[in-house]
Design a protein around this motif. Structure first.
Motif, PDB file in Angstrom:
ATOM      1  N   VAL B  44      45.617   5.050   8.826  1.00  0.00           N
ATOM      2  CA  VAL B  44      44.872   5.048   7.863  1.00  0.00           C
ATOM      3  C   VAL B  44      44.023   5.691   7.423  1.00  0.00           C
ATOM      4  O   VAL B  44      43.932   5.867   5.951  1.00  0.00           O
ATOM      5  N   ARG B  45      45.044   6.687   7.193  1.00  0.00           N
ATOM      6  CA  ARG B  45      45.432   7.874   6.247  1.00  0.00           C
ATOM      7  C   ARG B  45      46.387   7.087   4.922  1.00  0.00           C
ATOM      8  O   ARG B  45      45.819   6.881   3.203  1.00  0.00           O
ATOM      9  N   GLN B  46      47.267   5.882   4.892  1.00  0.00           N
ATOM     10  CA  GLN B  46      47.696   4.987   3.668  1.00  0.00           C
ATOM     11  C   GLN B  46      46.366   4.351   3.154  1.00  0.00           C
ATOM     12  O   GLN B  46      45.761   4.028   1.829  1.00  0.00           O
ATOM     13  N   ALA B  47      45.586   3.945   4.459  1.00  0.00           N
ATOM     14  CA  ALA B  47      44.791   2.952   3.492  1.00  0.00           C
ATOM     15  C   ALA B  47      43.020   3.884   3.316  1.00  0.00           C
ATOM     16  O   ALA B  47      42.840   3.033   2.230  1.00  0.00           O
ATOM     17  N   LEU B  48      42.966   4.616   3.440  1.00  0.00           N
ATOM     18  CA  LEU B  48      42.174   6.009   3.227  1.00  0.00           C
ATOM     19  C   LEU B  48      42.708   6.147   1.672  1.00  0.00           C
ATOM     20  O   LEU B  48      41.296   6.420   0.643  1.00  0.00           O
ATOM     21  N   GLN B  49      43.539   6.258   1.492  1.00  0.00           N
ATOM     22  CA  GLN B  49      44.060   6.667  -0.284  1.00  0.00           C
ATOM     23  C   GLN B  49      43.405   6.095  -0.448  1.00  0.00           C
ATOM     24  O   GLN B  49      43.217   6.072  -2.285  1.00  0.00           O
ATOM     25  N   HIS B  50      43.735   4.365  -0.512  1.00  0.00           N
ATOM     26  CA  HIS B  50      43.482   3.462  -0.999  1.00  0.00           C
ATOM     27  C   HIS B  50      42.520   3.121  -1.661  1.00  0.00           C
ATOM     28  O   HIS B  50      41.704   3.329  -2.651  1.00  0.00           O
ATOM     29  N   VAL B  51      41.323   3.145  -0.473  1.00  0.00           N
ATOM     30  CA  VAL B  51      39.818   3.401  -0.952  1.00  0.00           C
ATOM     31  C   VAL B  51      39.224   4.564  -1.439  1.00  0.00           C
ATOM     32  O   VAL B  51      38.478   4.414  -2.405  1.00  0.00           O
ATOM     33  N   HIS B  52      40.237   5.412  -1.468  1.00  0.00           N
ATOM     34  CA  HIS B  52      39.887   6.552  -2.470  1.00  0.00           C
ATOM     35  C   HIS B  52      40.503   6.381  -3.832  1.00  0.00           C
ATOM     36  O   HIS B  52      38.967   6.358  -4.517  1.00  0.00           O
ATOM     37  N   ALA B  59      34.325   4.179 -10.189  1.00  0.00           N
ATOM     38  CA  ALA B  59      33.421   5.409 -11.145  1.00  0.00           C
ATOM     39  C   ALA B  59      31.965   5.653  -9.622  1.00  0.00           C
ATOM     40  O   ALA B  59      31.204   6.403 -10.377  1.00  0.00           O
ATOM     41  N   VAL B  60      32.556   5.873  -9.204  1.00  0.00           N
ATOM     42  CA  VAL B  60      31.278   6.116  -7.557  1.00  0.00           C
ATOM     43  C   VAL B  60      31.708   8.165  -7.771  1.00  0.00           C
ATOM     44  O   VAL B  60      33.186   8.523  -7.572  1.00  0.00           O
ATOM     45  N   PRO B  61      30.624   8.673  -8.048  1.00  0.00           N
ATOM     46  CA  PRO B  61      30.294   9.799  -7.803  1.00  0.00           C
ATOM     47  C   PRO B  61      30.948  10.696  -6.787  1.00  0.00           C
ATOM     48  O   PRO B  61      31.533  10.689  -5.914  1.00  0.00           O
ATOM     49  N   CYS B  62      32.387  11.812  -7.013  1.00  0.00           N
ATOM     50  CA  CYS B  62      33.626  12.511  -6.824  1.00  0.00           C
ATOM     51  C   CYS B  62      32.832  12.840  -5.012  1.00  0.00           C
ATOM     52  O   CYS B  62      33.588  12.997  -4.051  1.00  0.00           O
ATOM     53  N   ALA B  63      31.524  13.096  -5.066  1.00  0.00           N
ATOM     54  CA  ALA B  63      31.027  14.038  -3.952  1.00  0.00           C
ATOM     55  C   ALA B  63      30.934  12.221  -2.476  1.00  0.00           C
ATOM     56  O   ALA B  63      31.031  13.055  -1.615  1.00  0.00           O
ATOM     57  N   ASP B  67      32.634  11.996   0.835  1.00  0.00           N
ATOM     58  CA  ASP B  67      31.571  12.064   2.134  1.00  0.00           C
ATOM     59  C   ASP B  67      32.151  10.358   3.078  1.00  0.00           C
ATOM     60  O   ASP B  67      32.605  10.602   3.985  1.00  0.00           O
ATOM     61  N   ILE B  68      32.812   9.758   1.882  1.00  0.00           N
ATOM     62  CA  ILE B  68      32.769   7.951   2.333  1.00  0.00           C
ATOM     63  C   ILE B  68      34.394   7.968   3.131  1.00  0.00           C
ATOM     64  O   ILE B  68      34.935   8.273   4.429  1.00  0.00           O
ATOM     65  N   ASP B  69      35.141   8.718   2.284  1.00  0.00           N
ATOM     66  CA  ASP B  69      36.959   9.040   2.804  1.00  0.00           C
ATOM     67  C   ASP B  69      36.978  10.647   4.311  1.00  0.00           C
ATOM     68  O   ASP B  69      36.872   9.434   5.212  1.00  0.00           O
ATOM     69  N   LEU B  70      35.942  11.170   4.293  1.00  0.00           N
ATOM     70  CA  LEU B  70      35.604  11.491   4.819  1.00  0.00           C
ATOM     71  C   LEU B  70      34.813  10.776   6.450  1.00  0.00           C
ATOM     72  O   LEU B  70      35.557  10.547   7.792  1.00  0.00           O
ATOM     73  N   VAL B  71      33.851  10.186   6.044  1.00  0.00           N
ATOM     74  CA  VAL B  71      33.117   9.491   7.260  1.00  0.00           C
ATOM     75  C   VAL B  71      33.733   8.030   7.542  1.00  0.00           C
ATOM     76  O   VAL B  71      34.474   7.841   9.893  1.00  0.00           O
ATOM     77  N   LEU B 176      30.518  14.010 -11.883  1.00  0.00           N
ATOM     78  CA  LEU B 176      31.855  12.956 -12.377  1.00  0.00           C
ATOM     79  C   LEU B 176      32.543  12.263 -11.392  1.00  0.00           C
ATOM     80  O   LEU B 176      31.950  12.367 -10.022  1.00  0.00           O
ATOM     81  N   SER B 177      33.100  11.126 -11.723  1.00  0.00           N
ATOM     82  CA  SER B 177      33.447  10.580 -10.812  1.00  0.00           C
ATOM     83  C   SER B 177      35.290  10.725 -10.597  1.00  0.00           C
ATOM     84  O   SER B 177      35.896  12.170 -11.525  1.00  0.00           O
ATOM     85  N   CYS B 178      35.754  10.570  -9.640  1.00  0.00           N
ATOM     86  CA  CYS B 178      37.209  11.240  -9.060  1.00  0.00           C
ATOM     87  C   CYS B 178      38.687  11.089  -9.680  1.00  0.00           C
ATOM     88  O   CYS B 178      38.392   9.659 -10.096  1.00  0.00           O
ATOM     89  N   GLY B 179      38.791  11.807  -9.878  1.00  0.00           N
ATOM     90  CA  GLY B 179      40.128  11.596 -10.991  1.00  0.00           C
ATOM     91  C   GLY B 179      41.209  10.775 -10.247  1.00  0.00           C
ATOM     92  O   GLY B 179      41.431  10.763  -8.934  1.00  0.00           O
TER      93      GLY B 179
END
Lengths: 118, 179
Positions: B44-52, B59-63, B67-71, B176-179
């Motif tokens: 799950v951890r690896q999958a979410l790093q990929h999603v992030h 270019a999805v806004p960083c915030a 939020d998606i990462d956390l949910v 801003l999008s996440c770097g």
């Protein structure tokens, strides 16, 4: 999972060297902190400046560490990223911990890096 | 880990590098992500790093990415711990990126559950609870949340919007999008 331990005059500073403090590493973090010796009367500052992501399991581990340390070794939190700060605010745990904007500057020579596999 | 840019060009399936013990397989189009991962916390951890990474490239806004990462982390951790509870299984995660929101669908073949009453009340900070925040966070950060049991599968659908969960601090939303 790695943490960096630094003893200063009036505090122990623990820096988490991990970008994600999540369910996969929360228990490891708690175990590492359980094995960390802190004298009574010393405050402990948790430096989260490297942590870009915290979930409720990671938060639960931080709360667990605070309870392990007890009232004579108060746990304080420092250097929250926006996402981590938001989690503290949503759960209102920002009312429980003393939160610093920045971690105290430490002398790198006086630090120990502790690691656990995983 | 999967290379997103190559996948975006090839629009093909790819696998994690050989020797990587966790299995993550994904298919992407320009705006959608379908991802499968083992029902284990490290996967799950690896999958979410990929999603992030994927959402940041879109270019999805960083915030919103955060939020998606956390949910997803809260929901997928629940699936691993309670749905599968030590039994092997797979979690499927579908994301659709819209202008100001992302639609998510998680499915698994673990035990059924009823989230109707979960996370309705905010946690009491002075209880110093070490758990029990997950569903409160999921409810706080999502809308259009639905759970159904479909042919032996748990299916959890929700949408996360740019302004969700910000309350009075809406000004903090970062464009801003996440770097």
């Amino acid at each position: 999972m790695q943490i960096r331990y630094c003893q200063t005059e009036d505090a122990v500073i623990i820096k988490i060297l991990e970008a994600r403090l999540d369910a996969a590493v929360a228990i490891m973090f708690k175990e590492m902190m359980r094995d960390t010796v802190v004298e009574d009367g010393t405050r402990v500052i948790l430096d989260l400046s490297q942590v870009q992501f915290l979930d409720s399991s990671g938060l639960g581990a931080i709360v667990g560490v605070m309870k392990l340390l007890g009232p004579t070794r108060p746990l304080e939190i420092a250097a929250l990223s926006p996402a981590v700060r938001k989690l503290f605010r949503l759960t209102r745990m920002d009312t429980v911990f003393r939160i610093h904007d920045h971690a105290p500057v430490t002398n790198e020579i006086d630090t120990d890096t502790l690691s656990i596999a995983g | 880990m999967i290379c997103i840019r190559e996948k975006l060009l090839a629009q093909a399936e790819s696998r994690s590098a050989r020797g990587d013990k966790t299995m993550i397989k994904g298919v992407e189009t320009k705006v959608d992500l379908r991802l499968r991962c083992e029902g284990k916390l490290l996967s799950v951890r690896q999958a979410l790093q990929h999603v992030h990474q994927f959402l940041s490239v879109q270019a999805v806004p960083c915030a919103l990415v955060e939020d998606i990462d956390l949910v997803l982390s809260e929901a997928m951790t629940n699936i691993v711990r309670h749905g599968y509870g030590g039994i092997d299984g797979v979690i499927e995660c579908d994301l659709v990126v819209n202008d100001t929101s992302v639609d998510c669908c998680l499915s698994d073949t673990g035990r059924s559950f009823d989230p109707a009453g979960a996370g309705r009340a905010p946690p009491e900070p002075d209880d110093l609870a070490e758990g029990g925040y997950g569903w409160f966070l999921i409810r706080s950060l999502t809308n259009k949340l639905s759970y159904t049991r479909e042919g032996g599968r748990n299916v959890l659908r929700f949408s996360v919007s740019a302004m969700q969960g910000m309350g009075k601090d809406g000004a903090e939303v970062q464009v801003l999008s996440c770097g």
